[in-house]
Design a protein around this motif. Sequence first.
Motif, PDB file in Angstrom:
ATOM      1  N   ALA A  49       0.827  -1.205   0.000  1.00 43.48           N
ATOM      2  CA  ALA A  49       0.000   0.000   0.000  1.00 43.48           C
ATOM      3  C   ALA A  49       0.858   1.250   0.000  1.00 43.48           C
ATOM      4  N   VAL A  50       1.959   1.221   0.746  1.00 42.80           N
ATOM      5  CA  VAL A  50       2.861   2.375   0.780  1.00 42.80           C
ATOM      6  C   VAL A  50       3.434   2.627  -0.598  1.00 42.80           C
ATOM      7  N   ALA A  51       3.917   1.568  -1.265  1.00 41.02           N
ATOM      8  CA  ALA A  51       4.526   1.738  -2.575  1.00 41.02           C
ATOM      9  C   ALA A  51       3.534   2.324  -3.569  1.00 41.02           C
ATOM     10  N   ALA A  52       2.294   1.853  -3.512  1.00 40.04           N
ATOM     11  CA  ALA A  52       1.288   2.343  -4.448  1.00 40.04           C
ATOM     12  C   ALA A  52       0.937   3.796  -4.185  1.00 40.04           C
ATOM     13  N   ASN A  53       0.700   4.118  -2.927  1.00 39.44           N
ATOM     14  CA  ASN A  53       0.224   5.456  -2.603  1.00 39.44           C
ATOM     15  C   ASN A  53       1.300   6.519  -2.716  1.00 39.44           C
ATOM     16  N   ASP A  54       2.561   6.144  -2.490  1.00 35.13           N
ATOM     17  CA  ASP A  54       3.638   7.119  -2.531  1.00 35.13           C
ATOM     18  C   ASP A  54       3.743   7.817  -3.878  1.00 35.13           C
ATOM     19  N   ASN A  55       3.429   7.120  -4.945  1.00 39.26           N
ATOM     20  CA  ASN A  55       3.634   7.681  -6.282  1.00 39.26           C
ATOM     21  C   ASN A  55       2.333   8.009  -7.003  1.00 39.26           C
ATOM     22  N   LEU A  56       1.200   7.821  -6.375  1.00 40.87           N
ATOM     23  CA  LEU A  56      -0.081   7.988  -7.057  1.00 40.87           C
ATOM     24  C   LEU A  56      -0.263   9.390  -7.621  1.00 40.87           C
ATOM     25  N   ASN A  57      -0.159  10.408  -6.777  1.00 41.05           N
ATOM     26  CA  ASN A  57      -0.383  11.763  -7.248  1.00 41.05           C
ATOM     27  C   ASN A  57       0.650  12.186  -8.291  1.00 41.05           C
ATOM     28  N   ASN A 286      20.041   6.915   0.665  1.00 43.96           N
ATOM     29  CA  ASN A 286      20.234   6.070  -0.510  1.00 43.96           C
ATOM     30  C   ASN A 286      20.218   4.570  -0.173  1.00 43.96           C
ATOM     31  N   ASP A 287      19.544   4.207   0.889  1.00 45.94           N
ATOM     32  CA  ASP A 287      19.573   2.834   1.394  1.00 45.94           C
ATOM     33  C   ASP A 287      18.291   2.109   1.018  1.00 45.94           C
ATOM     34  N   ALA A 294       9.888   1.998   6.004  1.00 49.19           N
ATOM     35  CA  ALA A 294      10.959   2.808   6.585  1.00 49.19           C
ATOM     36  C   ALA A 294      11.342   3.947   5.646  1.00 49.19           C
ATOM     37  N   ARG A 295      11.401   3.663   4.354  1.00 49.05           N
ATOM     38  CA  ARG A 295      11.724   4.723   3.384  1.00 49.05           C
ATOM     39  C   ARG A 295      10.619   5.778   3.352  1.00 49.05           C
ATOM     40  N   HIS A 296       9.390   5.300   3.402  1.00 51.63           N
ATOM     41  CA  HIS A 296       8.237   6.204   3.431  1.00 51.63           C
ATOM     42  C   HIS A 296       8.301   7.108   4.669  1.00 51.63           C
ATOM     43  N   ASP A 297       8.613   6.533   5.809  1.00 52.87           N
ATOM     44  CA  ASP A 297       8.690   7.314   7.045  1.00 52.87           C
ATOM     45  C   ASP A 297       9.807   8.350   6.973  1.00 52.87           C
ATOM     46  N   ALA A 298      10.938   7.972   6.360  1.00 60.50           N
ATOM     47  CA  ALA A 298      12.043   8.924   6.231  1.00 60.50           C
ATOM     48  C   ALA A 298      11.666  10.097   5.335  1.00 60.50           C
ATOM     49  N   LYS A 299      10.904   9.826   4.301  1.00 60.26           N
ATOM     50  CA  LYS A 299      10.456  10.905   3.405  1.00 60.26           C
ATOM     51  C   LYS A 299       9.485  11.841   4.134  1.00 60.26           C
ATOM     52  N   ARG A 300       8.603  11.258   4.921  1.00 61.98           N
ATOM     53  CA  ARG A 300       7.685  12.103   5.712  1.00 61.98           C
ATOM     54  C   ARG A 300       8.471  12.974   6.692  1.00 61.98           C
ATOM     55  N   ALA A 301       9.499  12.395   7.277  1.00 69.76           N
ATOM     56  CA  ALA A 301      10.300  13.131   8.246  1.00 69.76           C
ATOM     57  C   ALA A 301      11.066  14.280   7.578  1.00 69.76           C
ATOM     58  N   ALA A 302      11.288  14.182   6.266  1.00 66.38           N
ATOM     59  CA  ALA A 302      12.026  15.222   5.545  1.00 66.38           C
ATOM     60  C   ALA A 302      11.134  16.412   5.167  1.00 66.38           C
ATOM     61  N   LEU A 303       9.827  16.271   5.341  1.00 66.72           N
ATOM     62  CA  LEU A 303       8.915  17.358   4.978  1.00 66.72           C
ATOM     63  C   LEU A 303       9.108  18.566   5.891  1.00 66.72           C
TER      64      LEU A 303
END
Length: 307
Positions: A49-57, A286-287, A294-303
């Motif tokens: 679900a994370v992979a799908a939603n991350d790029n939808l918009n 780059n990991d 975890a990647r999704h959470d890191a991107k949210r934390a970068a906002l």
Amino acid sequence: MRRSAVSLSVLACAVMALSACKRTETPADAAPPAAAAAASAPAASGDAAVAANDNLNAVLWVQRSQEYRAVTEQTYRAAADHLDKALKEANWDALVPEERGNAAKGLKPAVVLDVDETVLDNSPYQARLVRDGKEYDEMTWDQWVAEKKAKAIPGVVDFAKAANARGVTLLYISNRAVHLKDATLANLRAEGLPVADDSVFLGLGTVVEGCEQAGSEKNCRRLLAGQKYRVLMQFGDQLGDFVEVTANTNDGRDALLQQYHDWFGERWWMLPNPTYGGFEPAQFNNDYSQSRQARHDAKRAALDYAP
């Protein structure tokens, strides 16, 4: 040109980040090859679900927004307006000095274009990943390229024809692997892009004598192009399409943009690509061995929430 000595972590950053152009241009011109290993592993709970939603918009914007078409058309139209000026100025060159191994004056003119998301639109491939809850991997990417269904980015065909009419050669420096050359050139020709001959495609894996390429960086191939051509302009959707990125971190990328700020809109022309690229892995070191969550959470934390 050989890469200057950097720490292993920084080198890994650069290698992983610029593979995003492989899909794109891998679309290095798809996501970094490192993503393929992560994609092949069983997804953690909620990862699909994370992979799908991350790029939808992002994919929806590319495919359905009038704003996307407007910005790509205005970019190529503005570039076409600079062609005559670039041709008349004998010392005009769009390669950075470190990637110019010989004098440019007197050489045949050319423009360098990345392929994926710069010349060809691979958003249907991205849409499939959103639909299926998947991530980029080399097998599905190669299958997509073999379909030869990518459409031309709005505005690029008119620009390419204008350049070709002025005797300017179009060079396609792509992070599509060299074994995808035939399918890529067939796709380009079908979309009305000028292709002088097979030599104008410099894919990932092109050997450049005396130059050591790091990962999917394009500096060696730009150096090769400069041996024969005076490069009037470069087009891409990633910083690595214009200059070598030695540190794929926010600070490193900011420094590059600042250093070459004046080149954009004159010698360098950036196309929008919100669907993938070096900007994304820069937020999670780059990991790609991390879970999608975890990647999704890191991107949210970068906002930036403007606290």
